[in-house]
Design a protein around this motif. Structure first.
Motif, PDB file in Angstrom:
ATOM      1  N   VAL A 115     -81.777 -29.064  51.087  1.00 50.80           N
ATOM      2  CA  VAL A 115     -81.229 -29.949  52.124  1.00 50.80           C
ATOM      3  C   VAL A 115     -81.353 -31.384  51.653  1.00 50.80           C
ATOM      4  O   VAL A 115     -82.440 -31.813  51.268  1.00 50.80           O
ATOM      5  CB  VAL A 115     -82.020 -29.775  53.447  1.00 50.80           C
ATOM      6  N   THR A 116     -80.241 -32.106  51.633  1.00 47.67           N
ATOM      7  CA  THR A 116     -80.316 -33.520  51.277  1.00 47.67           C
ATOM      8  C   THR A 116     -79.620 -34.351  52.345  1.00 47.67           C
ATOM      9  O   THR A 116     -78.617 -33.930  52.914  1.00 47.67           O
ATOM     10  CB  THR A 116     -79.662 -33.826  49.917  1.00 47.67           C
ATOM     11  N   VAL A 117     -80.181 -35.536  52.579  1.00 49.13           N
ATOM     12  CA  VAL A 117     -79.589 -36.446  53.553  1.00 49.13           C
ATOM     13  C   VAL A 117     -78.635 -37.360  52.809  1.00 49.13           C
ATOM     14  O   VAL A 117     -78.990 -37.929  51.778  1.00 49.13           O
ATOM     15  CB  VAL A 117     -80.691 -37.255  54.267  1.00 49.13           C
ATOM     16  N   MET A 118     -77.430 -37.478  53.337  1.00 43.57           N
ATOM     17  CA  MET A 118     -76.424 -38.306  52.674  1.00 43.57           C
ATOM     18  C   MET A 118     -76.547 -39.749  53.158  1.00 43.57           C
ATOM     19  O   MET A 118     -77.367 -40.054  54.007  1.00 43.57           O
ATOM     20  CB  MET A 118     -75.020 -37.778  53.007  1.00 43.57           C
ATOM     21  N   ASP A 119     -75.673 -40.559  52.651  1.00 41.98           N
ATOM     22  CA  ASP A 119     -75.625 -41.968  53.048  1.00 41.98           C
ATOM     23  C   ASP A 119     -75.560 -42.069  54.572  1.00 41.98           C
ATOM     24  O   ASP A 119     -74.848 -41.312  55.226  1.00 41.98           O
ATOM     25  CB  ASP A 119     -74.358 -42.589  52.417  1.00 41.98           C
ATOM     26  N   GLU A 120     -76.323 -42.985  55.121  1.00 45.25           N
ATOM     27  CA  GLU A 120     -76.419 -43.129  56.567  1.00 45.25           C
ATOM     28  C   GLU A 120     -75.117 -43.600  57.221  1.00 45.25           C
ATOM     29  O   GLU A 120     -74.903 -43.407  58.408  1.00 45.25           O
ATOM     30  CB  GLU A 120     -77.527 -44.131  56.909  1.00 45.25           C
ATOM     31  N   LYS A 121     -74.257 -44.217  56.409  1.00 45.52           N
ATOM     32  CA  LYS A 121     -73.060 -44.844  57.003  1.00 45.52           C
ATOM     33  C   LYS A 121     -72.196 -43.815  57.719  1.00 45.52           C
ATOM     34  O   LYS A 121     -71.793 -42.815  57.127  1.00 45.52           O
ATOM     35  CB  LYS A 121     -72.234 -45.539  55.925  1.00 45.52           C
ATOM     36  N   MET A 122     -71.944 -44.021  58.991  1.00 48.25           N
ATOM     37  CA  MET A 122     -71.090 -43.115  59.757  1.00 48.25           C
ATOM     38  C   MET A 122     -69.787 -43.871  60.059  1.00 48.25           C
ATOM     39  O   MET A 122     -69.798 -45.064  60.344  1.00 48.25           O
ATOM     40  CB  MET A 122     -71.765 -42.743  61.083  1.00 48.25           C
ATOM     41  N   ASP A 123     -68.704 -43.142  60.001  1.00 43.76           N
ATOM     42  CA  ASP A 123     -67.416 -43.772  60.286  1.00 43.76           C
ATOM     43  C   ASP A 123     -67.285 -44.037  61.791  1.00 43.76           C
ATOM     44  O   ASP A 123     -67.341 -43.116  62.590  1.00 43.76           O
ATOM     45  CB  ASP A 123     -66.274 -42.856  59.839  1.00 43.76           C
ATOM     46  N   THR A 124     -67.123 -45.322  62.148  1.00 44.41           N
ATOM     47  CA  THR A 124     -66.840 -45.617  63.559  1.00 44.41           C
ATOM     48  C   THR A 124     -65.335 -45.877  63.675  1.00 44.41           C
ATOM     49  O   THR A 124     -64.801 -46.752  62.991  1.00 44.41           O
ATOM     50  CB  THR A 124     -67.626 -46.868  64.028  1.00 44.41           C
ATOM     51  N   PRO A 125     -64.667 -45.080  64.491  1.00 48.58           N
ATOM     52  CA  PRO A 125     -63.216 -45.209  64.550  1.00 48.58           C
ATOM     53  C   PRO A 125     -62.786 -46.546  65.147  1.00 48.58           C
ATOM     54  O   PRO A 125     -63.409 -47.050  66.070  1.00 48.58           O
ATOM     55  CB  PRO A 125     -62.799 -44.039  65.450  1.00 48.58           C
ATOM     56  N   ASP A 126     -61.747 -47.105  64.556  1.00 48.66           N
ATOM     57  CA  ASP A 126     -61.179 -48.358  65.063  1.00 48.66           C
ATOM     58  C   ASP A 126     -60.261 -47.990  66.236  1.00 48.66           C
ATOM     59  O   ASP A 126     -59.229 -47.337  66.057  1.00 48.66           O
ATOM     60  CB  ASP A 126     -60.386 -49.013  63.911  1.00 48.66           C
ATOM     61  N   VAL A 127     -60.651 -48.442  67.449  1.00 48.44           N
ATOM     62  CA  VAL A 127     -59.944 -48.023  68.669  1.00 48.44           C
ATOM     63  C   VAL A 127     -58.475 -48.404  68.615  1.00 48.44           C
ATOM     64  O   VAL A 127     -57.586 -47.634  68.996  1.00 48.44           O
ATOM     65  CB  VAL A 127     -60.634 -48.621  69.920  1.00 48.44           C
ATOM     66  N   SER A 128     -58.186 -49.599  68.103  1.00 54.57           N
ATOM     67  CA  SER A 128     -56.781 -50.041  68.084  1.00 54.57           C
ATOM     68  C   SER A 128     -55.940 -49.146  67.177  1.00 54.57           C
ATOM     69  O   SER A 128     -54.783 -48.846  67.481  1.00 54.57           O
ATOM     70  CB  SER A 128     -56.692 -51.499  67.624  1.00 54.57           C
ATOM     71  N   LYS A 129     -56.561 -48.702  66.078  1.00 52.37           N
ATOM     72  CA  LYS A 129     -55.824 -47.810  65.169  1.00 52.37           C
ATOM     73  C   LYS A 129     -55.579 -46.443  65.824  1.00 52.37           C
ATOM     74  O   LYS A 129     -54.531 -45.833  65.650  1.00 52.37           O
ATOM     75  CB  LYS A 129     -56.594 -47.619  63.866  1.00 52.37           C
ATOM     76  N   VAL A 130     -56.591 -45.995  66.573  1.00 52.36           N
ATOM     77  CA  VAL A 130     -56.458 -44.704  67.254  1.00 52.36           C
ATOM     78  C   VAL A 130     -55.324 -44.783  68.276  1.00 52.36           C
ATOM     79  O   VAL A 130     -54.470 -43.889  68.359  1.00 52.36           O
ATOM     80  CB  VAL A 130     -57.787 -44.293  67.941  1.00 52.36           C
TER      81      VAL A 130
END
Lengths: 387, 259
Positions: A229-244
């Protein structure tokens, strides 16, 4: 946090018996399977583990139940935090690295799979790349990688039990496992890896990194399912609301064009399940055929959406599922049967609301149906095509 | 009726250790073929260290076949032997149907596996009871016999003779590799749950091995393959010394008094 499972032996998860002696693994790992593996790891390392101990949880007697016992040696235990938090952490489904779920609205050319996909919601069901542009297409399901249909590599393991009296194969005990053995196989170099990725929330990387090796799935006592088990980079994608919102608008326009809808007052948007969902359709009370509108209302109720939207179309595969709860005390370890909506299922909604209101509401949802803590019922917007 | 000794629990274990001495050259061929034109036509089988060995299967096969021949001739009416290849025990449909009917009649019984195993065992000949068959695992096991010390390998030539001319036949020249006489191999054989009346069979096996009558491998009709068991030590483990055997291994006091 994003977590990677690097398997060092093949695994069998959710083995469905295709015939009596042939058990095939599914190609993804539900969160409850990971949770069970974590529970087993904790129990195997617990100073106070008693296999005969019975605890009562929600009125049901259970064995092998993980809970913080708060005894003298617990304070020195490396797994103390994991043990305390196990009931609260949220675990997603785990999928082969760099893959995504195929939406059930996608269709593929029958003649040549390299012709790409057609989305039934926003395109006509024919392959434009075939001669004359009228090639026949068919629905597909499973996983996608780099825009193409993807399959994990599976390997056969055949086993039998031994009759203890004769020392020969026990009658009727021969069975074959079709285990997931690789997610990537390079034919030229022979390089193989078996890597799955998903998310675990409610634990820190330090708390998870204590685990050196997990054993996931079935037949773990005979070597299957070993993984690091390895932990990956902490960065999580936060969706850009305007793009959505922009993507939802584009889908709305395409959907209306494809289906000949000229109504500016209503908007259409779609979601796709990126994991299986356990929905309660309340079919126990149904004793007659339902009209399409009644059926759509059943879906809306089962989803539990409390917003001014209507179900317009449903592209779903639903199967009856009855699992086992091996922690239960007693003979009958079966769980209540549920309707399982398969990953990839797509639901199109119709609404008069603005898309920002839709995003506000759907963004607040953890998922649909039961067992969302184990990743069930997770969804994403579907903008049409391979997205 | 006294209970039969099946394989579900420990009754006894006989262990035979010794040295197999090659009294004549031995040729146990390997299956691999080489494209090397100077390579010998038929090489001997070798282990991962490149040393020749005698596979346990070769020895067990020779022993079984020898016993079948002896017991079929009726030298001891207590013992019987089938022909494992052509007419094996439980080899015909009637016998199998009989077993299936018993299986059907006892399937609700929690002890069904044992009952059926006993019925199968009763229908086996003496050789199948000891050496096993498709319905009952072998009680006797023979390890691969690895070379003790060194051995000399030599290449021997052979030629076919034209019957008309009495001279060498065209294209009938061949060569083969052999382990020369004098080579010594470690021997280890065990028998589990041997019934008391079958001890005589084990004695017979030992005598045959020690007398040098057995031949293993190929070309036995032209002088090769004669082996003799020497430095024999036979141990008998029973319930009273099982723990000691498992914890500390074989000891002198476990020696079977027969030898």
């Amino acid at each position: 946090m994003k977590v990677r499972l690097n398997f060092i032996s093949p695994f069998v998860v959710g083995g469905i018996k295709l015939v009596s002696n042939y058990i095939e693994s599914i190609d993804y790992i539900p969160g409850n399977v990971i949770r069970a593996a974590l529970a087993r790891y904790i129990l195997n390392n617990c100073h106070y583990y008693d296999p005969d101990e019975v605890v009562t949880i929600d009125g049901i007697q259970k064995k092998n139940w993980v809970y913080f016992k708060d005894k003298p040696r617990c304070s020195d235990c490396k797994l103390q935090t994991l043990c305390q938090k196990l009931g609260d952490i949220r675990i997603s489904f785990f999928y082969p690295k760099d893959t995504m779920v195929i939406p059930s609205t996608l269709m593929m050319c029958k003649m040549d799979p390299h012709h790409g996909f057609v989305d039934r919601l926003i395109q006509q069901p024919r392959c434009a790349k075939c001669e004359g542009g009228r090639g026949r297409v068919e629905f597909v399901s499973g996983l996608l990688k780099d825009g193409k249909k993807y399959n994990v590599v599976k390997s056969f393991v055949t086993r039998t039990a031994i009759n203890r009296y004769t020392g020969t194969a026990k009658d009727g005990s021969l069975y074959s496992l079709l285990a997931v053995s690789a997610t990537l196989q390079d034919q030229n170099t022979g390089y193989e890896e078996n890597v799955f990725e998903g998310q675990i929330l409610g634990l820190t990387p330090q708390e998870l990194s204590i685990i050196d090796e997990l054993r996931i799935g079935k037949y773990t006592s005979v070597g299957l399912g070993r993984c690091n088990v390895t932990v990956m980079d902490e960065k999580m994608d936060t969706p850009d609301v305007s793009k959505v919102i922009q993507s939802l608008k584009e889908f709305d326009a395409q959907y209306k064009r494809n289906n000949g809808i000229n109504d500016d007052g209503c908007r259409y948007f779609a979601i796709k399940f990126i994991s299986d969902a356990k929905l309660d359709f309340g079919f126990a009370d149904v004793n007659e055929y339902m009209s399409t509108d009644q059926y759509k209302a059943v879906w809306l109720k089962a989803l539990g959406i409390n917003l001014d939207v209507q179900v317009e179309k449903v592209y779903a595969e639903v199967f009856n599922f009855r699992g086992y709860d091996t922690s239960k005390v007693g003979e009958d370890k079966r769980e209540q049967p549920v309707h399982m909506v398969e990953k990839g299922s797509v639901i199109v909604f119709k609404t008069h609301l603005a898309f920002d209101k839709v995003i506000d509401y759907f963004g607040s949802l953890e998922g649909f149906g039961q067992d969302t803590d184990n990743g069930f019922g997770k969804f994403d917007y579907h903008f049409g095509g391979v997205c | 009726m006294k209970p039969v000794m099946l394989l579900d629990r420990f009754y006894n274990k006989y262990i035979v250790k010794g040295i197999l001495l090659a009294e004549t050259p031995i040729h146990i061929g390997s299956s691999g073929e080489s494209l090397d034109p100077v390579q010998v036509d038929n090489s001997v089988i070798k282990d991962s260290n490149g040393k020749p060995y005698i596979p346990g299967s070769s020895l067990k096969g020779v022993l079984r076949s020898y016993l079948e021949t002896l017991l079929s001739s009726g030298i001891d009416e207590r013992f019987k032997a089938c022909l494992i290849v052509n007419d094996p025990c439980l080899g015909n449909k009637e016998q199998l149907d009989e077993i299936k009917n018993i299986q059907e009649s006892v399937k609700a019984n929690h002890d069904a596996d044992r009952i059926i195993a006993e019925e199968i065992y009763k229908r086996l000949c003496t050789v199948c009871r000891i050496f096993g068959n498709p319905y009952f695992a072998s009680k006797l096991t023979v390890n691969d016999c690895h070379l003790k010390g060194d051995a000399h390998l030599s290449i021997r030539d052979g030629v076919g003779i034209d019957r008309d001319t009495g001279t060498a036949a065209d294209k009938k020249k061949y060569d083969f590799e052999q382990v020369d006489a004098g080579a010594r191999f470690e021997f280890y054989m065990s028998v589990d749950n041997l019934e008391p009346e079958h001890e005589d069979i084990l004695k017979l096996i030992l005598k045959v091995l020690e007398s040098g009558q057995l031949r293993v491998g190929g070309k036995t009709s032209v002088g090769l393959g004669c082996i003799r068991l020497t430095e024999t030590k036979v141990y008998k483990i029973e319930q009273h010394n099982l723990r000691s055997y498992l914890m500390q291994g074989l000891k002198e006091e476990m020696r079977w008094q027969y030898v």
